[in-house]
Write a protein that holds these residues in place. Structure first.
Motif, PDB file in Angstrom:
ATOM      1  N   HIS A   1      -0.827   7.121   1.163  1.00  0.00           N
ATOM      2  CA  HIS A   1      -0.715   8.571   0.959  1.00  0.00           C
ATOM      3  C   HIS A   1      -2.038   9.154   0.476  1.00  0.00           C
ATOM      4  CE1 HIS A   1       3.298   6.840   0.609  1.00  0.00           C
ATOM      5  NE2 HIS A   1       3.817   8.019   0.931  1.00  0.00           N
ATOM      6  N   LYS A   2      -2.699   8.398  -0.390  1.00  0.00           N
ATOM      7  CA  LYS A   2      -3.902   8.919  -1.040  1.00  0.00           C
ATOM      8  C   LYS A   2      -5.102   8.963  -0.108  1.00  0.00           C
ATOM      9  CE  LYS A   2      -6.710   8.210  -5.199  1.00  0.00           C
ATOM     10  NZ  LYS A   2      -6.893   7.369  -6.410  1.00  0.00           N
ATOM     11  N   TYR A   3      -5.225   7.959   0.791  1.00  0.00           N
ATOM     12  CA  TYR A   3      -6.444   7.872   1.597  1.00  0.00           C
ATOM     13  C   TYR A   3      -6.230   8.160   3.085  1.00  0.00           C
ATOM     14  CZ  TYR A   3      -8.384   5.682  -2.566  1.00  0.00           C
ATOM     15  OH  TYR A   3      -8.810   5.436  -3.847  1.00  0.00           O
TER      16      TYR A   3
ATOM     17  N   ASP B   1      12.735   9.196  -1.464  1.00  0.00           N
ATOM     18  CA  ASP B   1      11.690   8.427  -2.150  1.00  0.00           C
ATOM     19  C   ASP B   1      10.820   9.293  -3.064  1.00  0.00           C
ATOM     20  OD1 ASP B   1      12.522   6.129  -0.815  1.00  0.00           O
ATOM     21  OD2 ASP B   1      11.152   6.482   0.859  1.00  0.00           O
ATOM     22  N   ALA B   2      11.366  10.451  -3.508  1.00  0.00           N
ATOM     23  CA  ALA B   2      10.583  11.333  -4.390  1.00  0.00           C
ATOM     24  C   ALA B   2      11.082  11.284  -5.822  1.00  0.00           C
ATOM     25  CB  ALA B   2      10.618  12.770  -3.869  1.00  0.00           C
ATOM     26  N   ARG B   3      12.170  10.541  -6.093  1.00  0.00           N
ATOM     27  CA  ARG B   3      12.686  10.449  -7.456  1.00  0.00           C
ATOM     28  C   ARG B   3      11.760   9.552  -8.285  1.00  0.00           C
ATOM     29  NH1 ARG B   3      18.997   9.577  -8.817  1.00  0.00           N
ATOM     30  NH2 ARG B   3      19.013  11.373  -7.384  1.00  0.00           N
TER      31      ARG B   3
ATOM     32  N   CYS C   1       0.831  -1.216   0.000  1.00  0.00           N
ATOM     33  CA  CYS C   1       0.000   0.000   0.000  1.00  0.00           C
ATOM     34  C   CYS C   1       0.862   1.261   0.000  1.00  0.00           C
ATOM     35  CB  CYS C   1      -0.934   0.003   1.216  1.00  0.00           C
ATOM     36  SG  CYS C   1      -2.201  -1.267   1.162  1.00  0.00           S
ATOM     37  N   TRP C   2       2.033   1.171   0.657  1.00  0.00           N
ATOM     38  CA  TRP C   2       2.923   2.338   0.679  1.00  0.00           C
ATOM     39  C   TRP C   2       3.536   2.565  -0.697  1.00  0.00           C
ATOM     40  CZ3 TRP C   2       3.873   5.915   4.422  1.00  0.00           C
ATOM     41  CH2 TRP C   2       4.946   6.791   4.209  1.00  0.00           C
ATOM     42  N   GLN C   3       3.968   1.488  -1.341  1.00  0.00           N
ATOM     43  CA  GLN C   3       4.584   1.618  -2.659  1.00  0.00           C
ATOM     44  C   GLN C   3       3.595   2.067  -3.722  1.00  0.00           C
ATOM     45  OE1 GLN C   3       6.385  -2.212  -3.323  1.00  0.00           O
ATOM     46  NE2 GLN C   3       8.218  -1.711  -2.131  1.00  0.00           N
ATOM     47  N   THR C   4       2.365   1.635  -3.592  1.00  0.00           N
ATOM     48  CA  THR C   4       1.337   2.042  -4.559  1.00  0.00           C
ATOM     49  C   THR C   4       0.660   3.357  -4.182  1.00  0.00           C
ATOM     50  OG1 THR C   4      -0.273   0.642  -3.384  1.00  0.00           O
ATOM     51  CG2 THR C   4       0.864  -0.328  -5.276  1.00  0.00           C
ATOM     52  N   LYS C   5       1.156   3.977  -3.106  1.00  0.00           N
ATOM     53  CA  LYS C   5       0.670   5.295  -2.650  1.00  0.00           C
ATOM     54  C   LYS C   5      -0.786   5.280  -2.174  1.00  0.00           C
ATOM     55  CE  LYS C   5       4.641   7.070  -3.780  1.00  0.00           C
ATOM     56  NZ  LYS C   5       4.854   8.036  -4.825  1.00  0.00           N
TER      57      LYS C   5
ATOM     58  N   TYR D   1       3.829  12.801  -3.247  1.00  0.00           N
ATOM     59  CA  TYR D   1       3.119  13.432  -2.132  1.00  0.00           C
ATOM     60  C   TYR D   1       4.130  14.142  -1.244  1.00  0.00           C
ATOM     61  CZ  TYR D   1      -1.045  10.883  -3.522  1.00  0.00           C
ATOM     62  OH  TYR D   1      -2.131  10.411  -4.223  1.00  0.00           O
ATOM     63  N   LEU D   2       3.909  15.459  -1.055  1.00  0.00           N
ATOM     64  CA  LEU D   2       4.846  16.287  -0.295  1.00  0.00           C
ATOM     65  C   LEU D   2       4.108  17.067   0.781  1.00  0.00           C
ATOM     66  CD1 LEU D   2       6.904  17.757  -3.291  1.00  0.00           C
ATOM     67  CD2 LEU D   2       7.523  15.828  -1.828  1.00  0.00           C
ATOM     68  N   LYS D   3       4.805  17.289   1.872  1.00  0.00           N
ATOM     69  CA  LYS D   3       4.245  18.133   2.929  1.00  0.00           C
ATOM     70  C   LYS D   3       4.452  19.605   2.558  1.00  0.00           C
ATOM     71  CE  LYS D   3       8.537  17.848   5.593  1.00  0.00           C
ATOM     72  NZ  LYS D   3       9.145  17.419   6.867  1.00  0.00           N
TER      73      LYS D   3
END
Length: 642
Positions: free
Chosen positions: A428-430, A474-476, A421-425, A500-502
C-alpha cells in the motif's frame, strides 16, 4: 642386473619387458593354464630376514585384504634366487599421469569420474585399516575399457596391526632421507623465509635424524614429511586433493623445490592458485572441495573418503554426455547460422530420416550417464596419437521433477512474501500509494494506571453511501498508546496503524467499553500529478471526546477474618463504639466511608483505604481507579493479633 630378457621366471613365460629401473623390472607374461595376461614385478633383493618378513606381509596384505575391483589384484608371490616377485593383474592401458600429460587438463566431469573410482578403492583400503601413503597419478591405472584401478601399495601402512610395510623406492617414488648437513641448511632457509614455526622446524630436524619420511614429496601432506609411520587416512585425502588439482589444471598446486625443507614450507603455507583461474570450467563447489582436502592442518581436513565420494556422486549425477541426436541438432543449427551469414540455404532433412535418428537418440539417452562419461575416458586411453583428444560436450540433466519442485517452492516463497508485504502495508505504501491515501486515527483519553487499558479501543470504517453503510473490509484496527501528556490532568494518546482508503466519503466508529464515538470524513480524489509527488494526501482524524470524562465511584467494602473466613461487621456511623466492629476510612480525607459528609470520590485518581478492627492488625490498600471505572468492591482480610 643383466640386460638379457629371461625366458622363464618361476612357472611364467616372459613375453616382454614393460619397464626397468635401478631397483627392479616389470615384465609381461601369461598364466600358463588360464592364458590370462599378467604382470611380474621383479623387486629388490631380500637377503636379510627383515626384508623377507616385510615382503611376506605386503604379499599377504595384497592377496587377502586388498581384494577389490578398483584395486590392481595380486595373484601370486614368490622368491627365486636373490630376487622377490609379485604376479599382478595386467591393466592394458595407461597411467593417469600419462593421460594428464597427453590431455594437458581434463574436464571436471572426467576428473570427478576418475576421483570416484579411486575414492572407492581408498575407502575400501581405509575400512581395512590400510593407508596407501603414495597416492599420485602414476599409481592410478586406466584400461582401454576405462576401468580405473589403484595400484602400488608398496609403502602402505596397516593401522590395525601397527606394522608398516616398506619396499625400496622405484624411479617414480622418492624415499626421503636427508643428511644432518642438508637439514641444517634447510633450517636456515626456513628461518629466512619466516614460514615454518619453531616447533615445526624442530620436528623436521628430528625427522632428518630419524629418516622415517616416505612417499612422493609433491603429493605428501606436511605431517608425512615429519613421520610417515603415524599418518592417518587424512594423508591420502591430501594426496587426492593434489591429484584432483593436477587433473583439472595440468599443474601441481605447490611449486616444486630442490630441497625437502622448501617443499615442506610450501605445503605448510597452504597457498596455491585457485583452479578456476587456470581452468574457468572448474565450478566453485569443486574449488571448495579441493580447499578442504589441501588444508595443512590435518584436523581441519576432510577425515573420511566417504564424504568425498558422496560429493562426487552428487556432482556426476547432474551431468550427462551430449547424445547423438542433440549433437546433430547443435551442429545443424550452427551450419544454418553460418549459411545464413553467407546468404546460402541448407535443404531440410527428410521426415523419415529424422524420425529414425530420433529413435536412435532416444535409445542412446537411456544409457547411464556415467557410462557415457567413461566412454570419453576410453577414447582418450585408446587414442594412439600424442595429440589431445577433444572431449564431448557435457550437458546438465533435465530434472523436470526437481524443476517443478523448485518452481513450487519459489512460488510459495513469492506468495508468502506478498502476504507479508500486504499485511505490513508495504504494498500500500510503495506500490498502490498513488491510488489510495493513508488515514491516521488518534484518540486522546484520560491516563490509565497502565500503558494498555483493560478495555480495548476498536476503530471501524464504514462507507458513507447514504443507504446500507457497509463496513470497509480489512479496515478494522485496534488503537494502542503512543504518548502521554504532562501536567495536572494527564492524558494518553492512542493511535491506530495507517488505514489506506480510496477516494470517497466514510464514517468512523470508535468503541471502548460503554463509549462509542462517530465521525465523518472524506478522502479526496487527488490529481495524477499530485499523487506521484511528495505532497500526497494524508488524512488525520483526532478525537478527544473522552479527555475530560469523570466517573463517580460507589464503594462496597467487605471485611473477613483471615483464619476463620468469617465476615466482620462494619460500623455504620462514626458514633458507634461497639467493640468488634470494623472501621474503614479513606486516608486522604481521614473520614469514614459511611460518613454522610464524605466528598464524592471520582475515578482517575489514587485512593488509599485503611481497614482496622480491635484485636486485628491494620491493613492499608492503595488503589488506582481508572477513569472509566465506577464500582469498587473491596475485600479486606484482617489477621487476628495473638
Amino acid at each position: 642386473m643383466s640386460d638379457k630378457l629371461p625366458e622363464l621366471i618361476g612357472k611364467y613365460k616372459i613375453q616382454g619387458l614393460i619397464a626397468k629401473g635401478g631397483m627392479g623390472a616389470v615384465y609381461k607374461t601369461v598364466h600358463p593354464t588360464l592364458k590370462t595376461p599378467l604382470v611380474i614385478k621383479k623387486l629388490t633383493s631380500c637377503r636379510n630376514s627383515t626384508n623377507e618378513k616385510r615382503f611376506e606381509q605386503e604379499a599377504k596384505m595384497m592377496m587377502t585384504v586388498l581384494r577389490n575391483p578398483y584395486i590392481v589384484g595380486v595373484y601370486d608371490h614368490f622368491k627365486e634366487g636373490s630376487f622377490r616377485y609379485f604376479v599382478e593383474e595386467y591393466v592394458d592401458g595407461m597411467a593417469l599421469d600419462k593421460v594428464i600429460e597427453k590431455q594437458k587438463k581434463l574436464s571436471p566431469q572426467l576428473s570427478m569420474l576418475i576421483l570416484k573410482d579411486v575414492c572407492i578403492a581408498l575407502n575400501f583400503a581405509h575400512s581395512k585399516g590400510i593407508i596407501h601413503r603414495d597416492i599420485k597419478p602414476g599409481n592410478v591405472l586406466i584400461s582401454k575399457q576405462a576401468a580405473i584401478k589403484l595400484t602400488d601399495f608398496g609403502i602402505a601402512s596397516n593401522q590395525n596391526e601397527k606394522q608398516y610395510v616398506e619396499v625400496e623406492p622405484k624411479h617414480s617414488r622418492t624415499s626421503l632421507k636427508i643428511s644432518k648437513k642438508a637439514a641444517k641448511g634447510d633450517k636456515t632457509v626456513a628461518s629466512d623465509a619466516t614460514v615454518v614455526n619453531a616447533d615445526a622446524t624442530a620436528a623436521l630436524t628430528s625427522l632428518t635424524q630419524a629418516n622415517v619420511s616416505m612417499g612422493t614429496p609433491s603429493y605428501m601432506p606436511p605431517e608425512q614429511f615429519l613421520d610417515s609411520s603415524t599418518v592417518t587416512p587424512a594423508a591420502d585425502i591430501y594426496a587426492l586433493g593434489v591429484m584432483l588439482y593436477e587433473m583439472l589444471t595440468g599443474e601441481k598446486p605447490f611449486k616444486e623445490s630442490d630441497s625437502l625443507q622448501g617443499m615442506f614450507n610450501e605445503k605448510l603455507k597452504g597457498k596455491y592458485i585457485s583452479p578456476r583461474k587456470i581452468n574457468p570450467e572448474v565450478p566453485l563447489s569443486i574449488c571448495l572441495l579441493i580447499r578442504r582436502m589441501l588444508t595443512p592442518n590435518k584436523k581441519w581436513r576432510i577425515q573420511k573418503v566417504s564424504r568425498i565420494l558422496n560429493f562426487v556422486r552428487r556432482y556426476l549425477n547432474k551431468w550427462d554426455v551430449e547424445t547423438a541426436e542433440h549433437q546433430k541438432k547443435r551442429l545443424r543449427k550452427e551450419a544454418v547460422q553460418l549459411a545464413k551469414k553467407h546468404g546460402k540455404k541448407i535443404a531440410k532433412e527428410p521426415k523419415e530420416k529424422k524420425e529414425k535418428e530420433s529413435s536412435v537418440g532416444k535409445q542412446d539417452s537411456e544409457h547411464n550417464n556415467l557410462y557415457r562419461i567413461r566412454v570419453q575416458l576410453a577414447r582418450i586411453v585408446n587414442s594412439k596419437t600424442e595429440i589431445a583428444v577433444k572431449e564431448a560436450m557435457f550437458l546438465k540433466k533435465n530434472r523436470y521433477l526437481k524443476r517443478i519442485l523448485i518452481a513450487v517452492l519459489c512460488a510459495s516463497a513469492l506468495c508468502a512474501t506478498f502476504v507479508l508485504c500486504w499485511q505490513t502495508k508495504l504494498i500500500h505504501k510503495y506500490i498502490l500509494r498513488p491510488f489510495i491515501s493513508p488515514v491516521t486515527i488518534e484518540l486522546e483519553m484520560p491516563a490509565t494506571s497502565s500503558a494498555n487499558p483493560d478495555q480495548p479501543i476498536i476503530a471501524m470504517i464504514f462507507e458513507d453511501d447514504g443507504e446500507s453503510f457497509p463496513e470497509v473490509k480489512d479496515a478494522r484496527s485496534t488503537l494502542v498508546p503512543v504518548s502521554m501528556s504532562n501536567g495536572k490532568n494527564k492524558t494518553r494518546t492512542f493511535k491506530a496503524d495507517n488505514i489506506y482508503l480510496k477516494p470517497g466519503k466514510y464514517r468512523l466508529k470508535v468503541a471502548t467499553g460503554p463509549f462509542v464515538w462517530w465521525d465523518n470524513f472524506v478522502v479526496e480524489e487527488e490529481s495524477l500529478k499530485k499523487a506521484f509527488s511528495n505532497e500526497k494526501q494524508h488524512v488525520y482524524i483526532h478525537g478527544d471526546f473522552l479527555k475530560n470524562v469523570t466517573k463517580k465511584i460507589s464503594v462496597h467494602p467487605y471485611v473477613f477474618n483471615s483464619r476463620t473466613g468469617n465476615q466482620l461487621k462494619i460500623r455504620e456511623t462514626p458514633e458507634d463504639d461497639t467493640k468488634g466492629l470494623a472501621k474503614i476510612k479513606v486516608m486522604n480525607f481521614n473520614k469514614y466511608l459511611d460518613d454522610p459528609e464524605l466528598p464524592e470520590m471520582s475515578a482517575g485518581n489514587v485512593w488509599i483505604f485503611q481497614v482496622e478492627c480491635e484485636g486485628y492488625k491494620k491493613e492499608t490498600y492503595r488503589l488506582m481507579l481508572d477513569w472509566y471505572q465506577d464500582e469498587l468492591i473491596l475485600y479486606a482480610v484482617l489477621t487476628p493479633i495473638d
